[in-house]
Design an enzyme around this catalytic site. Structure first.
Site, mmCIF file in Angstrom:
data_model
loop_
_atom_site.group_PDB
_atom_site.id
_atom_site.type_symbol
_atom_site.label_atom_id
_atom_site.label_comp_id
_atom_site.label_asym_id
_atom_site.label_seq_id
_atom_site.Cartn_x
_atom_site.Cartn_y
_atom_site.Cartn_z
ATOM 1 N N GLY A 123 -8.067 9.486 -10.439
ATOM 2 C CA GLY A 123 -7.665 8.196 -10.994
ATOM 3 C C GLY A 123 -7.664 7.089 -9.952
ATOM 4 O O GLY A 123 -8.199 5.998 -10.175
ATOM 5 N N GLY A 163 -9.645 15.270 -13.519
ATOM 6 C CA GLY A 163 -8.892 15.318 -12.276
ATOM 7 C C GLY A 163 -7.517 14.723 -12.456
ATOM 8 O O GLY A 163 -7.131 14.295 -13.545
ATOM 9 N N CYS A 207 4.136 5.175 -27.280
ATOM 10 C CA CYS A 207 4.659 4.049 -26.489
ATOM 11 C C CYS A 207 5.304 2.986 -27.365
ATOM 12 O O CYS A 207 6.177 2.247 -26.906
ATOM 13 C CB CYS A 207 3.551 3.445 -25.641
ATOM 14 S SG CYS A 207 2.084 2.944 -26.559
ATOM 15 N N GLU A 225 -1.881 -1.055 -20.368
ATOM 16 C CA GLU A 225 -1.059 -0.827 -21.563
ATOM 17 C C GLU A 225 -0.052 0.240 -21.166
ATOM 18 O O GLU A 225 -0.398 1.403 -21.007
ATOM 19 C CB GLU A 225 -1.944 -0.387 -22.743
ATOM 20 C CG GLU A 225 -1.249 -0.510 -24.089
ATOM 21 C CD GLU A 225 -0.447 0.721 -24.450
ATOM 22 O OE1 GLU A 225 0.797 0.691 -24.269
ATOM 23 O OE2 GLU A 225 -1.048 1.699 -24.911
ATOM 24 N N GLY A 258 -4.337 11.967 -11.485
ATOM 25 C CA GLY A 258 -4.238 10.542 -11.251
ATOM 26 C C GLY A 258 -4.328 10.167 -9.780
ATOM 27 O O GLY A 258 -5.108 9.281 -9.403
ATOM 28 N N PRO A 259 -3.533 10.808 -8.911
ATOM 29 C CA PRO A 259 -3.578 10.447 -7.497
ATOM 30 C C PRO A 259 -4.928 10.700 -6.836
ATOM 31 O O PRO A 259 -5.231 10.077 -5.806
ATOM 32 C CB PRO A 259 -2.495 11.347 -6.878
ATOM 33 C CG PRO A 259 -1.555 11.625 -8.002
ATOM 34 C CD PRO A 259 -2.433 11.734 -9.212
ATOM 35 N N GLU A 302 12.456 4.524 -20.887
ATOM 36 C CA GLU A 302 11.590 5.164 -21.873
ATOM 37 C C GLU A 302 11.716 6.680 -21.760
ATOM 38 O O GLU A 302 11.416 7.256 -20.715
ATOM 39 C CB GLU A 302 10.137 4.739 -21.663
ATOM 40 C CG GLU A 302 9.196 5.295 -22.717
ATOM 41 C CD GLU A 302 7.772 4.792 -22.553
ATOM 42 O OE1 GLU A 302 7.143 4.458 -23.571
ATOM 43 O OE2 GLU A 302 7.290 4.736 -21.412
ATOM 44 N N LYS A 344 -11.573 8.713 -16.934
ATOM 45 C CA LYS A 344 -10.752 9.762 -16.351
ATOM 46 C C LYS A 344 -9.657 10.068 -17.367
ATOM 47 O O LYS A 344 -8.642 9.384 -17.448
ATOM 48 C CB LYS A 344 -10.137 9.292 -15.023
ATOM 49 C CG LYS A 344 -9.752 10.443 -14.047
ATOM 50 C CD LYS A 344 -8.696 11.384 -14.556
ATOM 51 C CE LYS A 344 -7.317 10.784 -14.481
ATOM 52 N NZ LYS A 344 -6.243 11.788 -14.880
#
Length: 475
Positions: free
Chosen positions: A210, A204, A282, A248, A206-207, A382, A173
């Site tokens: 995912g 698609g 990141c 990660e 995430g909610p 972040e 995904k």
């Protein structure tokens, strides 16, 4: 962007393009605001179909000889190489990386990491004798891979290459912000001869897609890269089926400059690492820790160096910082810049607003704050943009304390007069990887974090082990 990229917008299930879902999701070029493609908004039904295809393919794929699986990963790598320019332009169009960065880093990293893991497969300890037991390592099964937008090819290949070599099948995904590259990769895998169902792509949010993937009882493992909040949610929904989860997540990496370091090098390398990919990395060294006595000198050098970071059209070879990946991300970064100002950090370069000469697009000004304290928001959270916090310290103990003072522990750096002294400080940092005096990226070294930066490791032997179960056979 070539027309061919814009057409690769369907799901990829069981070796063929597939449609389906609740409408579509626009893919927006952040430099222009133009919608350049749409992808289907997949959900549970599409995830079900992809997982079924992956489960059906697992039995035969896991029995393919190891050398053939490794050879196929290398053919996929060759396919990436053959479509290098197309992929680079796709990445630049969908998430804004400057084209030179896309060609070198965005494409160079997946080329290096896939070659690295394929090269170590033959010598990997697939089995060993422990007393009267034969200990064997076997593929974990069907892997659900959920990847972010900042490195849309590298983050996929870092999961897919070792998973395939391990004998796993994959349902991917990709981020809906930058999904086009995954479509090109699906074609490349088919051209390389990967059997149908071994690699699948469902687009698609995430909610929806995912979470359906993470919770699916037919998925044996989830490998996720993204934010701490999203990773926490993946872990929660995956817990219902007690599956393996590798995360990660984010970072707030510290670059500790010691009093005997080469300041010119520390400033040049440190600023470059903070601003890499527009700060949307990141592992970016977003906190520069310097001796209080050297603070002003370092800040002066940083301000001068930052002027060389040209912001503009990411399709121009000379551009060093393109737009943020989306207008949402631009707003997020600018809100942090405003927060830094309101909390009393000393703004020495950049600041809120569009860069000079730009009237539209998801651009921000590369920004440097000086005299930043650990209790400030910009020192703890972040930002994921080109924003550097310069933080003075009194002695090495305080520097280490500051470096370890966030919830994160993904990366970091030390600049010292000697490698020995640098390694000594690096060992005290609670983080997954530390560069000493600008040590080069190693595509087969373990990559991952401490604390809320995640669980598990990617790349090389350590990344391969994530996709394997361990079985003891008593003889």
């Amino acid at each position: 962007m070539s027309a061919s990229i814009g057409t690769l917008t369907d799901h990829w299930i069981d070796g063929a393009r597939a449609t389906g879902g609740d409408g579509t999701i626009p893919v927006v070029n952040p430099a222009t605001g133009e919608t350049i493609a749409e992808v289907p908004r997949g959900g549970r039904a599409e995830i079900d179909a992809a997982v079924l295809a992956a489960r059906q393919a697992f039995g035969s794929w896991s029995r393919v000889p190891l050398e053939d699986r490794a050879a196929l990963v290398l053919r996929i790598r060759e396919g990436i190489k053959n479509r290098h320019e197309e992929l680079a332009r796709s990445i630049t169009a969908e998430m804004g990386s400057p084209i030179t960065f896309s060609r070198t880093v965005q494409l160079g990293m997946p080329m290096a990491t896939s070659k690295g893991v394929a090269g170590l497969a033959a010598d990997f300890a697939w089995s060993e004798e422990v007393g009267n037991s034969l200990v064997v390592r076997e593929p974990v099964g069907v892997v659900g891979a959920i990847t972010p937008w900042n490195y849309p090819l590298h983050q996929v290949v870092a999961k897919v290459a070792p998973a395939l070599i391990a004998g796993c099948t994959v349902v991917l995904k990709p981020s809906e912000v930058a999904p086009l590259t995954a479509g090109v990769l699906a074609e490349i895998t088919a051209d390389a001869g990967l059997p149908a169902g071994v690699f699948n792509v469902v687009h698609g949010t995430g909610p929806e897609a995912g979470e359906a993937l993470a919770a699916h009882p037919g998925v044996d493992m989830v490998s996720f890269t993204g934010s701490v909040a999203a990773g926490r949610r993946v872990q929660e929904v995956a817990a219902g089926t007690i599956k393996r989860v590798a995360l990660e997540l984010g970072g707030k990496s510290a670059n500790i400059v010691l009093d005997d370091a080469d300041l010119t090098k520390a400033v040049k390398v440190g600023l470059g690492n903070c601003f890499i990919n527009g700060g949307q990395t990141c592992t970016a060294w977003t906190r520069l820790l310097v001796p209080a006595s050297l603070h002003d000198e370092v800040v002066e050098q940083l301000v001068a160096a930052s002027a060389k970071y040209t912001v503009g059209d990411p399709t121009e070879d000379s551009t060093r910082i393109g737009p943020m990946s989306s207008d949402t991300q631009r707003s997020r970064v600018e809100s942090y810049i405003n927060r830094g100002v309101s909390e009393g950090a000393e703004l020495v370069a950049g600041g809120p607003g569009l860069p000079e000469g730009l009237s539209s697009g998801a651009y921000v000004r590369p920004t440097i704050f000086a005299s930043v304290r650990s209790d400030m928001t910009i020192a703890q959270e972040e930002i994921f943009g080109p924003v550097l916090a310069v933080m003075p310290y009194s002695d090495v103990d305080e520097a280490v304390e500051i470096a370890n003072s966030t919830i994160y522990g993904l990366a970091g750096a030390v600049f010292a007069g000697s490698q020995e002294r640098g390694v000594e400080v690096a060992r005290r940092m609670r983080t997954g990887q530390v560069d000493v005096n600008g040590g080069a990226f190693n595509p087969v070294a373990p990559f991952g974090g401490y604390k809320q930066s995640g669980t598990g490791r990617e790349l090389g032997r350590y990344g391969l082990e994530e996709f394997l179960e361990v079985k003891s056979i008593q003889l």
